[in-house]
Design an enzyme around this catalytic site. Structure first.
Site, PDB file in Angstrom:
ATOM      1  CB  CYS A   1     -95.630  -2.789  41.928  1.00 23.07           C
ATOM      2  SG  CYS A   1     -95.102  -4.230  40.997  1.00 23.07           S
TER       3      CYS A   1
ATOM      4  CG  HIS B   1     -91.922  -0.638  46.284  1.00 24.90           C
ATOM      5  ND1 HIS B   1     -93.209  -1.127  46.186  1.00 24.90           N
ATOM      6  CD2 HIS B   1     -91.265  -1.095  45.181  1.00 24.90           C
ATOM      7  CE1 HIS B   1     -93.319  -1.841  45.079  1.00 24.90           C
ATOM      8  NE2 HIS B   1     -92.159  -1.841  44.448  1.00 24.90           N
TER       9      HIS B   1
ATOM     10  CD  GLU C   1     -88.678   2.444  49.194  1.00 24.95           C
ATOM     11  OE1 GLU C   1     -88.439   1.270  48.835  1.00 24.95           O
ATOM     12  OE2 GLU C   1     -89.731   2.786  49.755  1.00 24.95           O
TER      13      GLU C   1
ATOM     14  CE  LYS D   1     -93.115  -5.059  47.622  1.00 29.09           C
ATOM     15  NZ  LYS D   1     -93.373  -3.745  48.216  1.00 29.09           N
TER      16      LYS D   1
END
Lengths: 411, 275
Positions: free
Chosen positions: A164, A302, A313, A334
């Site tokens: 990823c 992310h 994160e 996302k």
């Protein structure tokens, strides 16, 4: 030398083309919907960020005839590359370009198995020379080869397969090649798709997708987050030296000013909980950019919406940015388009360009109630109007491969 | 392109000509060729192959890795240990994997009862896929496992395709020259002997094409590093765009085509020549 982005092509759940992508992000829309490209009625997960199927007449006839074009990422990558190449105004003088591309999370190109599931193979009939068959014809660099062939690129091609983090690393690699003077111009980016029976099935067995089958299943940084939603698509960029771009009259979309990578060195199946290696990737990017933490106006995270990733994160952001972490705006796209796996970093860099194109920071679709463990300034579902000069995009791949890239507003 | 070099301070490999530097060196000097008659010659167009002769050692990682990945882990551990450079955040890790094709043998249970229409695909078998099946097929699974087991936390990337080994070496050399890392482990592995690959190569390559396989690892430091008790040196290369299974190195004649592992195997052979 300074590496700049002069061309962009996107295929996503919002459709084909960068304008469609920017338009949807600016409106705060979500592209998640029921999976339509195959029958997934009995699968635990039945929603995804599904991109439009690329019609056969837009693909190389030889790859359609051989069955290789069955792999959806091939079409996504080709269409995005065409758009990037054209939007940068590239032509004969750019044919010596290198190609750096990130492709495919998996070694086995799952699309090769499609005939088993889509009715083109009949198990109860004897095979004939003309009958469809499973063809294992998807080498890892298939899309790269197809792009080089179509655009007649003559430079080296480099395939990044860092899970990823691959898309982000592909763009960072391109920037490094240009900055060091190794090449004048690079076409780079990523394409991926796991929206097929084996891809979705394998991910379901792995337990990565949200167990909810709702259009708002992926909720990055939210207290109720419980997994990702799979997406598919591609983002491709033309990266070249700024002086060269100015010289040929190309429009500069962004400068690529910093990048860095690290490994967690922790576990294959979980991120390092303290986020220290992810922090180190951000710090390396800041060091390369020669920027203080306070220069970062926006972070495209992310932000997978999984229980472990998001708080790790946020810890990394705090460790890297210090007190500025309380003020910097953070979002993840996302929830809106799904996790594009190898292509996620590339398309999230594309989304980051919205900050320079329209002075808008993309929102975090389906984020409602911030988890106290995710103690950063999360942008809600609606985009936020702001003028920022530098944005940082993070990608943290399976096995702890971390990558960060910093983009700067065009001069 | 700017000329850059790095010092090789440790190596390890699994090749069709053997697994130790001395074995391979002796056989190469004798002009020995690794090719054998394809045991399944009646099924494939290619009549000769150059396999690694020994099996990988038993490992708990076989949950996540197939045969070539297990070799990759072995050479990663051996080269890292031989270099005796402590793991740190300034120890980079770059891996290269081949253009591996789909693997079907571990999917048979999930596919055996599927219906032509794809209806109920989950209930008809996919629900029985092992939870780690996806992980076994990830292109960076060796990278993930080795970085965790060895504690490598510096810059890194995984490259794919036939020239991946050269790109991995290049990336390591550049990171060393940039000062981002002080040491780099480069691991490459590839096999052109898997059934799907043999079928495809048999359709498009000449009959005298000899598919091989290898796993190889080197540890690099800056050429001027005081830690460089160098076995030899490797320099930045520019892989051609026209690369697919071209005879890119003399070792091809002796070991067969090694795909993504070619550049790292060649680098180790060069250290023997430099000595």
């Amino acid at each position: 030398m300074t590496a700049v982005i002069t061309g962009l092509g996107v295929v996503s759940a919002f459709g084909v083309g960068a304008p469609a992508f920017f338009g949807a992000l600016a409106e705060g829309r979500s592209g998640i919907g029921p999976i339509r490209s195959f029958d997934c009625a009995t699968f635990p997960t039945r929603v995804a960020g599904e991109a439009p199927t690329i019609a056969a007449d837009q693909l190389p006839p030889s790859l359609v005839a051989s069955g290789a074009a069955r792999d959806r990422k091939l079409g996504f990558g080709l269409v995005a590359a065409r758009e990037a190449w054209a939007s940068a105004g590239c032509g004969e003088h750019e044919r010596a370009a290198s190609l750096v591309i990130a492709l495919g999370l998996e070694q086995a190109f799952l699309g090769d198995f499609e005939p088993i599931f889509d009715g083109t193979i009949h198990w109860d009939r004897e095979p004939t020379s003309t009958a469809p068959r499973v063809r294992f014809r998807s080498p890892v660099d298939l899309t790269a080869r197809a792009i080089c062939d179509e655009l007649q690129l003559r430079g080296p091609r480099i395939v990044n397969a860092s899970a990823c983090a691959a898309g982000t690393l592909a763009v960072a690699h391109a920037a490094a090649l240009v900055t060091r003077g190794d090449t004048d111009i690079v076409l780079c980016g990523a394409a991926d798709s796991m929206v097929n029976p084996l891809g979705l099935g394998g991910m379901c067995r792995l337990g990565a997708p949200s167990p909810r089958n709702e259009l708002d299943a992926c909720r990055p940084f939210d207290r109720s987050r419980d997994g990702l939603v799979i997406g598919e698509g591609a983002a491709m960029f033309v990266v070249e030296d700024e002086a060269r771009a100015r010289g040929r009259g190309a429009r500069v979309l962004a400068r690529i000013v910093g990048w860095g990578s690290t490994q967690d060195g922790y576990r294959a199946t979980a991120p390092r909980p303290d986020g220290s290696a992810a922090c180190a990737a951000m710090l390396r990017a800041l060091t390369r950019a020669q920027l203080p933490a306070g220069a970062i106006g926006y972070i495209n995270a992310h932000g997978t919406g999984t229980p472990l990733n998001d708080p790790a994160e946020c810890k990394a952001i705090h460790a890297a940015l210090g007190s500025h972490a309380d003020r910097v705006a953070v979002s993840s796209i996302k929830g809106a388009i799904g996790h594009l796996m190898a292509a996620s970093g590339a398309i999230e860099l594309a989304a980051s360009l919205l900050a320079f194109e329209r002075d808008l920071l993309p929102g975090t679709a389906h984020h409602r109630d911030r988890d106290p463990e995710c103690n950063v300034d999360v942008i809600g579902p609606e985009p936020r109007r702001a003028r920022v000069d530098h944005v940082l995009s993070n990608s943290f791949g399976f096995g702890g491969q971390n990558a960060s890239v910093i983009l700067g507003r065009p001069r | 392109m700017t000329a850059m070099t790095a010092a090789i301070v440790a190596t390890s490999w699994r090749t069709p000509l053997g697994n130790t530097r001395d074995d391979v060196s002796r056989r190469m000097r004798a002009g020995e060729r690794a090719a054998i008659t394809n045991p399944f010659a009646s099924s494939y167009a290619l009549q000769h192959v150059a396999p690694i002769r020994s099996a990988p050692a038993a490992s708990r990682n076989d949950r996540f890795l197939r045969r070539m990945g297990l070799y990759g882990m072995e050479v990663a551990h051996e080269a890292f240990a031989a270099a005796a450079i402590p793991a740190s955040a300034r120890y980079g890790f770059f891996t290269a994997v081949g253009g591996l094709r789909a693997h079907w043998d571990d999917m048979l249970g999930a596919l055996a009862n599927q219906h032509d229409s794809g209806e109920d695909a989950w209930e008809r078998g996919l629900k029985h896929v092992h939870p780690y099946w996806m992980l076994r097929h990830l292109s960076n699974n060796v990278h993930a496992l080795a970085s965790a087991e060895l504690g490598l936390r510096g810059e890194g990337a995984t490259f794919g395709g036939a020239t991946a080994g050269a790109h991995a070496i290049n990336a390591a050399i550049r990171a060393l020259h940039d000062g981002a890392i002080d040491a780099a482990l480069v691991v490459a592995y590839d096999s052109l002997l898997e059934p799907e690959t043999l079928v495809e190569l048999g359709e498009r390559m000449a009959a005298d094409f000899i598919p091989g396989e290898a796993a190889a690892a080197i540890v690099l430091v800056r050429a001027a590093s005081p830690a460089a008790g160098a076995l030899g040196h490797v320099e930045l290369t520019v892989p051609s765009a026209e690369h697919d299974h071209a005879p890119t190195a003399p070792i091809t004649e002796l070991m067969g085509h090694l795909g993504a592992a070619t550049a790292v195997v060649q680098a180790i052979v060069t250290t023997q020549e430099q000595r």
